[in-house]
Design a protein around this motif. Structure first.
Motif, PDB file in Angstrom:
ATOM      1  N   HIS A   8      55.041  22.566  42.964  1.00 49.64           N
ATOM      2  CA  HIS A   8      54.614  22.752  41.581  1.00 49.64           C
ATOM      3  C   HIS A   8      55.316  24.000  41.063  1.00 49.64           C
ATOM      4  N   GLN A   9      55.906  23.899  39.908  1.00 46.33           N
ATOM      5  CA  GLN A   9      56.568  25.041  39.296  1.00 46.33           C
ATOM      6  C   GLN A   9      55.845  25.380  38.013  1.00 46.33           C
ATOM      7  N   ARG A  10      55.641  26.662  37.794  1.00 48.25           N
ATOM      8  CA  ARG A  10      54.948  27.112  36.593  1.00 48.25           C
ATOM      9  C   ARG A  10      55.715  28.316  36.046  1.00 48.25           C
ATOM     10  N   THR A  11      55.873  28.387  34.751  1.00 47.68           N
ATOM     11  CA  THR A  11      56.551  29.515  34.123  1.00 47.68           C
ATOM     12  C   THR A  11      55.513  30.385  33.432  1.00 47.68           C
ATOM     13  N   LEU A  12      55.514  31.645  33.767  1.00 45.08           N
ATOM     14  CA  LEU A  12      54.642  32.625  33.118  1.00 45.08           C
ATOM     15  C   LEU A  12      55.540  33.441  32.190  1.00 45.08           C
ATOM     16  N   SER A  13      55.316  33.328  30.897  1.00 46.75           N
ATOM     17  CA  SER A  13      56.263  33.874  29.921  1.00 46.75           C
ATOM     18  C   SER A  13      55.895  35.246  29.363  1.00 46.75           C
ATOM     19  N   THR A  14      54.629  35.621  29.470  1.00 49.46           N
ATOM     20  CA  THR A  14      54.217  36.890  28.863  1.00 49.46           C
ATOM     21  C   THR A  14      53.493  37.755  29.897  1.00 49.46           C
ATOM     22  N   PRO A  15      53.426  39.043  29.637  1.00 50.13           N
ATOM     23  CA  PRO A  15      52.649  39.914  30.525  1.00 50.13           C
ATOM     24  C   PRO A  15      51.183  39.468  30.629  1.00 50.13           C
ATOM     25  N   ASP A  16      50.616  38.972  29.540  1.00 50.75           N
ATOM     26  CA  ASP A  16      49.227  38.499  29.566  1.00 50.75           C
ATOM     27  C   ASP A  16      49.070  37.299  30.497  1.00 50.75           C
ATOM     28  N   GLU A  17      50.027  36.365  30.471  1.00 51.25           N
ATOM     29  CA  GLU A  17      49.965  35.204  31.360  1.00 51.25           C
ATOM     30  C   GLU A  17      50.104  35.629  32.823  1.00 51.25           C
ATOM     31  N   ILE A  18      51.003  36.563  33.079  1.00 49.52           N
ATOM     32  CA  ILE A  18      51.187  37.062  34.444  1.00 49.52           C
ATOM     33  C   ILE A  18      49.919  37.748  34.930  1.00 49.52           C
ATOM     34  N   ALA A  19      49.354  38.614  34.093  1.00 49.69           N
ATOM     35  CA  ALA A  19      48.124  39.328  34.467  1.00 49.69           C
ATOM     36  C   ALA A  19      46.978  38.355  34.719  1.00 49.69           C
ATOM     37  N   ALA A  20      46.826  37.345  33.872  1.00 48.21           N
ATOM     38  CA  ALA A  20      45.747  36.363  34.043  1.00 48.21           C
ATOM     39  C   ALA A  20      45.930  35.580  35.337  1.00 48.21           C
ATOM     40  N   TYR A  21      47.157  35.204  35.639  1.00 48.00           N
ATOM     41  CA  TYR A  21      47.426  34.455  36.876  1.00 48.00           C
ATOM     42  C   TYR A  21      47.109  35.309  38.099  1.00 48.00           C
ATOM     43  N   LEU A  22      47.581  36.557  38.099  1.00 47.75           N
ATOM     44  CA  LEU A  22      47.312  37.449  39.228  1.00 47.75           C
ATOM     45  C   LEU A  22      45.819  37.733  39.369  1.00 47.75           C
ATOM     46  N   ALA A  23      45.125  37.908  38.250  1.00 45.49           N
ATOM     47  CA  ALA A  23      43.682  38.158  38.297  1.00 45.49           C
ATOM     48  C   ALA A  23      42.943  36.964  38.901  1.00 45.49           C
ATOM     49  N   GLY A  24      43.335  35.765  38.530  1.00 43.23           N
ATOM     50  CA  GLY A  24      42.713  34.562  39.090  1.00 43.23           C
ATOM     51  C   GLY A  24      42.972  34.428  40.578  1.00 43.23           C
ATOM     52  N   THR A  25      44.200  34.724  40.986  1.00 42.70           N
ATOM     53  CA  THR A  25      44.541  34.686  42.414  1.00 42.70           C
ATOM     54  C   THR A  25      43.708  35.700  43.183  1.00 42.70           C
ATOM     55  N   PHE A  26      43.597  36.909  42.639  1.00 39.95           N
ATOM     56  CA  PHE A  26      42.826  37.966  43.294  1.00 39.95           C
ATOM     57  C   PHE A  26      41.355  37.588  43.413  1.00 39.95           C
ATOM     58  N   ARG A  27      40.778  37.047  42.346  1.00 38.75           N
ATOM     59  CA  ARG A  27      39.361  36.627  42.400  1.00 38.75           C
ATOM     60  C   ARG A  27      39.146  35.576  43.478  1.00 38.75           C
ATOM     61  N   GLY A  28      40.057  34.625  43.577  1.00 39.21           N
ATOM     62  CA  GLY A  28      39.945  33.593  44.600  1.00 39.21           C
ATOM     63  C   GLY A  28      40.020  34.172  46.002  1.00 39.21           C
ATOM     64  N   MET A  29      40.898  35.139  46.198  1.00 35.99           N
ATOM     65  CA  MET A  29      41.022  35.781  47.509  1.00 35.99           C
ATOM     66  C   MET A  29      39.753  36.561  47.837  1.00 35.99           C
ATOM     67  N   GLN A  30      39.201  37.275  46.854  1.00 31.21           N
ATOM     68  CA  GLN A  30      37.970  38.022  47.086  1.00 31.21           C
ATOM     69  C   GLN A  30      36.812  37.101  47.450  1.00 31.21           C
ATOM     70  N   GLU A  31      36.717  35.962  46.775  1.00 34.42           N
ATOM     71  CA  GLU A  31      35.635  35.019  47.044  1.00 34.42           C
ATOM     72  C   GLU A  31      35.726  34.451  48.454  1.00 34.42           C
ATOM     73  N   ALA A  32      36.926  34.327  48.985  1.00 33.21           N
ATOM     74  CA  ALA A  32      37.114  33.785  50.332  1.00 33.21           C
ATOM     75  C   ALA A  32      36.914  34.833  51.423  1.00 33.21           C
ATOM     76  N   SER A  33      36.800  36.076  51.052  1.00 34.38           N
ATOM     77  CA  SER A  33      36.696  37.167  52.022  1.00 34.38           C
ATOM     78  C   SER A  33      35.281  37.300  52.573  1.00 34.38           C
ATOM     79  N   PRO A  34      35.154  37.629  53.864  1.00 34.27           N
ATOM     80  CA  PRO A  34      33.824  37.892  54.418  1.00 34.27           C
ATOM     81  C   PRO A  34      33.282  39.257  53.998  1.00 34.27           C
ATOM     82  N   PHE A  35      34.147  40.133  53.479  1.00 34.03           N
ATOM     83  CA  PHE A  35      33.748  41.470  53.056  1.00 34.03           C
ATOM     84  C   PHE A  35      33.792  41.570  51.542  1.00 34.03           C
TER      85      PHE A  35
END
Length: 103
Positions: A8-35
């Protein structure tokens, strides 16, 4: 049974899109963490950790992300300074308070 891979390829064109994508990835990682950030942890193995760091073998979890080998933990040094250090996640456990210790 059929197994195949998809890409799957996705283009992130703006700083806001990049920040939103990274924030979503981070939230998902935190939810999967035992700590969770702020959890008290016990250092169960000092492998790779200098004796002057992590006094009392306890700390506070700053950041644990699944799939990473290390977590960031706030600890004390032998000189009494608080410091954020990376400790192997496998060498950490949630801290259980001793009897009579404030909950």
């Amino acid at each position: 049974m059929l197994t195949f891979a998809e890409t799957h390829q996705r283009t992130l064109s703006t700083p806001d899109e990049i920040a939103a994508y990274l924030a979503g990835t981070f939230r998902g990682m935190q939810e999967a963490s035992p700590f969770r950030t702020g959890n008290e942890v016990t250092i169960t193995s000092r492998s790779g950790l200098a004796p002057e760091i992590g006094i009392g073998d306890v700390g506070i979890m700053l950041c644990d992300l699944p799939g990473q080998l290390h977590s960031w933990v706030l600890v004390f040094s032998a000189g009494g300074q608080q410091m954020a250090v990376q400790i192997q996640t496998a060498n950490l456990a949630k801290r259980e308070k001793a009897k009579g210790e404030e909950q």
